[in-house]
Design a protein around this motif. Sequence first.
Motif, PDB file in Angstrom:
ATOM      1  N   ALA A 181       9.264   4.178  -2.650  1.00 32.05           N
ATOM      2  CA  ALA A 181       8.595   3.091  -3.368  1.00 32.05           C
ATOM      3  C   ALA A 181       9.598   2.035  -3.814  1.00 32.05           C
ATOM      4  N   PHE A 182      10.722   2.484  -4.361  1.00 33.60           N
ATOM      5  CA  PHE A 182      11.693   1.514  -4.873  1.00 33.60           C
ATOM      6  C   PHE A 182      12.337   0.713  -3.749  1.00 33.60           C
ATOM      7  N   ALA A 183      12.659   1.358  -2.636  1.00 35.22           N
ATOM      8  CA  ALA A 183      13.276   0.640  -1.520  1.00 35.22           C
ATOM      9  C   ALA A 183      12.361  -0.483  -1.029  1.00 35.22           C
ATOM     10  N   LEU A 184      11.056  -0.219  -1.003  1.00 35.29           N
ATOM     11  CA  LEU A 184      10.117  -1.261  -0.586  1.00 35.29           C
ATOM     12  C   LEU A 184      10.025  -2.363  -1.635  1.00 35.29           C
ATOM     13  N   ILE A 185       9.974  -1.983  -2.908  1.00 34.90           N
ATOM     14  CA  ILE A 185       9.888  -2.979  -3.983  1.00 34.90           C
ATOM     15  C   ILE A 185      11.148  -3.841  -4.019  1.00 34.90           C
ATOM     16  N   ALA A 186      12.308  -3.194  -3.935  1.00 34.52           N
ATOM     17  CA  ALA A 186      13.576  -3.930  -4.015  1.00 34.52           C
ATOM     18  C   ALA A 186      13.759  -4.883  -2.845  1.00 34.52           C
ATOM     19  N   ASN A 187      13.086  -4.605  -1.742  1.00 34.14           N
ATOM     20  CA  ASN A 187      13.235  -5.455  -0.562  1.00 34.14           C
ATOM     21  C   ASN A 187      12.029  -6.350  -0.315  1.00 34.14           C
TER      22      ASN A 187
ATOM     23  N   MET B   7       1.872   6.637  -6.808  1.00 37.22           N
ATOM     24  CA  MET B   7       0.729   7.422  -7.281  1.00 37.22           C
ATOM     25  C   MET B   7       0.920   8.907  -6.992  1.00 37.22           C
ATOM     26  N   LEU B   8       1.447   9.216  -5.806  1.00 33.59           N
ATOM     27  CA  LEU B   8       1.680  10.623  -5.464  1.00 33.59           C
ATOM     28  C   LEU B   8       2.721  11.242  -6.385  1.00 33.59           C
ATOM     29  N   CYS B   9       3.803  10.505  -6.636  1.00 32.90           N
ATOM     30  CA  CYS B   9       4.857  11.033  -7.494  1.00 32.90           C
ATOM     31  C   CYS B   9       4.366  11.226  -8.918  1.00 32.90           C
ATOM     32  N   PHE B  10       3.751  10.187  -9.479  1.00 33.46           N
ATOM     33  CA  PHE B  10       3.341  10.234 -10.881  1.00 33.46           C
ATOM     34  C   PHE B  10       2.122  11.135 -11.093  1.00 33.46           C
ATOM     35  N   GLY B  11       1.355  11.372 -10.037  1.00 32.01           N
ATOM     36  CA  GLY B  11       0.152  12.179 -10.198  1.00 32.01           C
ATOM     37  C   GLY B  11       0.287  13.639  -9.836  1.00 32.01           C
ATOM     38  N   LEU B  12       1.221  13.935  -8.909  1.00 33.63           N
ATOM     39  CA  LEU B  12       1.294  15.302  -8.392  1.00 33.63           C
ATOM     40  C   LEU B  12       2.587  16.037  -8.713  1.00 33.63           C
ATOM     41  N   CYS B  13       3.686  15.317  -8.888  1.00 39.11           N
ATOM     42  CA  CYS B  13       4.975  15.972  -9.142  1.00 39.11           C
ATOM     43  C   CYS B  13       5.126  16.221 -10.640  1.00 39.11           C
TER      44      CYS B  13
ATOM     45  N   PHE C 182       0.982  -6.063  -4.643  1.00 37.38           N
ATOM     46  CA  PHE C 182      -0.212  -6.921  -4.695  1.00 37.38           C
ATOM     47  C   PHE C 182      -0.121  -7.955  -5.831  1.00 37.38           C
ATOM     48  N   GLY C 183       1.076  -8.438  -6.082  1.00 38.94           N
ATOM     49  CA  GLY C 183       1.256  -9.500  -7.074  1.00 38.94           C
ATOM     50  C   GLY C 183       1.544  -9.021  -8.479  1.00 38.94           C
ATOM     51  N   SER C 184       1.450  -7.716  -8.725  1.00 39.95           N
ATOM     52  CA  SER C 184       1.647  -7.232 -10.093  1.00 39.95           C
ATOM     53  C   SER C 184       3.077  -7.431 -10.579  1.00 39.95           C
ATOM     54  N   LEU C 185       4.045  -7.402  -9.662  1.00 43.06           N
ATOM     55  CA  LEU C 185       5.444  -7.546 -10.073  1.00 43.06           C
ATOM     56  C   LEU C 185       5.901  -9.005 -10.125  1.00 43.06           C
ATOM     57  N   THR C 186       5.099  -9.906  -9.590  1.00 49.01           N
ATOM     58  CA  THR C 186       5.431 -11.328  -9.701  1.00 49.01           C
ATOM     59  C   THR C 186       4.604 -12.003 -10.786  1.00 49.01           C
ATOM     60  N   ASN C 187       3.727 -11.254 -11.417  1.00 52.79           N
ATOM     61  CA  ASN C 187       2.928 -11.782 -12.512  1.00 52.79           C
ATOM     62  C   ASN C 187       3.836 -12.207 -13.665  1.00 52.79           C
ATOM     63  N   PRO C 188       3.606 -13.405 -14.262  1.00 53.62           N
ATOM     64  CA  PRO C 188       4.485 -13.874 -15.347  1.00 53.62           C
ATOM     65  C   PRO C 188       4.587 -12.898 -16.524  1.00 53.62           C
ATOM     66  N   VAL C 189       3.485 -12.217 -16.850  1.00 54.20           N
ATOM     67  CA  VAL C 189       3.529 -11.258 -17.954  1.00 54.20           C
ATOM     68  C   VAL C 189       4.435 -10.082 -17.601  1.00 54.20           C
ATOM     69  N   SER C 190       4.309  -9.591 -16.367  1.00 55.91           N
ATOM     70  CA  SER C 190       5.155  -8.488 -15.908  1.00 55.91           C
ATOM     71  C   SER C 190       6.625  -8.885 -15.938  1.00 55.91           C
ATOM     72  N   ARG C 191       6.910 -10.094 -15.482  1.00 52.52           N
ATOM     73  CA  ARG C 191       8.302 -10.556 -15.458  1.00 52.52           C
ATOM     74  C   ARG C 191       8.845 -10.729 -16.880  1.00 52.52           C
ATOM     75  N   LEU C 192       8.004 -11.206 -17.791  1.00 52.02           N
ATOM     76  CA  LEU C 192       8.438 -11.369 -19.181  1.00 52.02           C
ATOM     77  C   LEU C 192       8.745 -10.016 -19.817  1.00 52.02           C
ATOM     78  N   LEU C 193       7.858  -9.034 -19.595  1.00 48.95           N
ATOM     79  CA  LEU C 193       8.103  -7.699 -20.127  1.00 48.95           C
ATOM     80  C   LEU C 193       9.387  -7.102 -19.540  1.00 48.95           C
TER      81      LEU C 193
ATOM     82  N   PHE D  65       0.835  -1.207   0.000  1.00 51.04           N
ATOM     83  CA  PHE D  65       0.000   0.000   0.000  1.00 51.04           C
ATOM     84  C   PHE D  65       0.870   1.258   0.000  1.00 51.04           C
ATOM     85  N   VAL D  66       1.895   1.262   0.845  1.00 50.17           N
ATOM     86  CA  VAL D  66       2.761   2.439   0.946  1.00 50.17           C
ATOM     87  C   VAL D  66       3.518   2.655  -0.362  1.00 50.17           C
ATOM     88  N   ALA D  67       4.072   1.580  -0.935  1.00 54.34           N
ATOM     89  CA  ALA D  67       4.817   1.709  -2.192  1.00 54.34           C
ATOM     90  C   ALA D  67       3.911   2.200  -3.314  1.00 54.34           C
ATOM     91  N   THR D  68       2.709   1.640  -3.397  1.00 54.00           N
ATOM     92  CA  THR D  68       1.761   2.062  -4.435  1.00 54.00           C
ATOM     93  C   THR D  68       1.360   3.513  -4.234  1.00 54.00           C
TER      94      THR D  68
END
Length: 332
Positions: A226-232, A205-211, A237-248, A198-201
């Motif tokens: 966001a990246f520190a949470l993702i990298a660790n 959203m704040l960065c891409f929507g407001l900055c 919510f599963g979007s980064l472990t989705n096979p399509v996401s990993r293939l892309l 939730f925090v990473a998302t």
Amino acid sequence: MRSGEWQAPPTALYNQLGQGSVALFFMITSFLFFSKILDSRQKPVDWGQLWMSRLCRIAPLYFVVVAILFVLVGFLTNGTLSDSPAHLAKQVAHWLLFTTYAAPDLNGFAKTTLILAGVTWSLPYEWFFYLCLPVIAWSQGQKAPAAFHRAGLFFLLLFIAWKPQWQHLIAFAGGMLAAKLRSSQGVCAFATSRTGSFVATGALMLCFGLCDSIRHPAALPLLTLAFALIANGSHLFGSLTNPVSRLLGEFAYSIYLIHGLLLFSCFSLLMGNDKAAALSVQEHWLSVFALIPCVILLSYVSFRCVEVPGMRLAKPALQKLRTWRSSVEEAV
């Protein structure tokens, strides 16, 4: 197409989809290779292998794309020489050196760099980061062989003289901070939790929507969070472990370098500048969406046929180089 100027779009979202994504790309690079340095107490870094692997990872596809660029410019200038051979050779050299010091117009074709959507600017930052890694390792108490350390110092001074933009350096620092946080069990536990996603998302959203740009005071702190949470461990919510996401993700470099060629081919070559400039918003986006499958397919093919064979060249190329060096040293 409409204004005749290459400038940032007027909305924060469109602008950050470009600038913010590249900042995350820099964070990924620094996270991966700074992690190697932090882990070098247990597994020493093979600096020759590292640099050769980077060369074989980045150069093959880049040179293929630039070769296509040269052919396109030749076609668009009707095969006639508009500059002196010496001047054209200098322009070509700049492009072959990853546009480190310039991305000049080729053979008088205005705004040549826009054929590739102007994306090559980020590659010199990547190269300088890789080449300065021995100095970064020294800053962490890890010693590289003397020759690599001296080379790293030379490239660091060259990088400083190059006058990099501060916001890109902060992006690399954000990736290194994320690598440092790997050792914190509390951070990793929070990152893998639902709250962490939730925090990473929310930060994204704040960065891409407001900055409005990456220079906004809150942009890089939000992206770093966001990246520190993702990298660790946060998988959004599963979007980064989705096979399509990993293939892309596997062929993201191809997408990055190739998409501009297809945009240019569609809007400038097929439609023509005047017609493309007159498109409605709906027509514009329908054209872009129609190109997406083409970009994905062509990028996958380039990944399999150019990137993967290039990566496989790293070990045998390094072995041949080391064998040649040994033979020269024995002869001397």
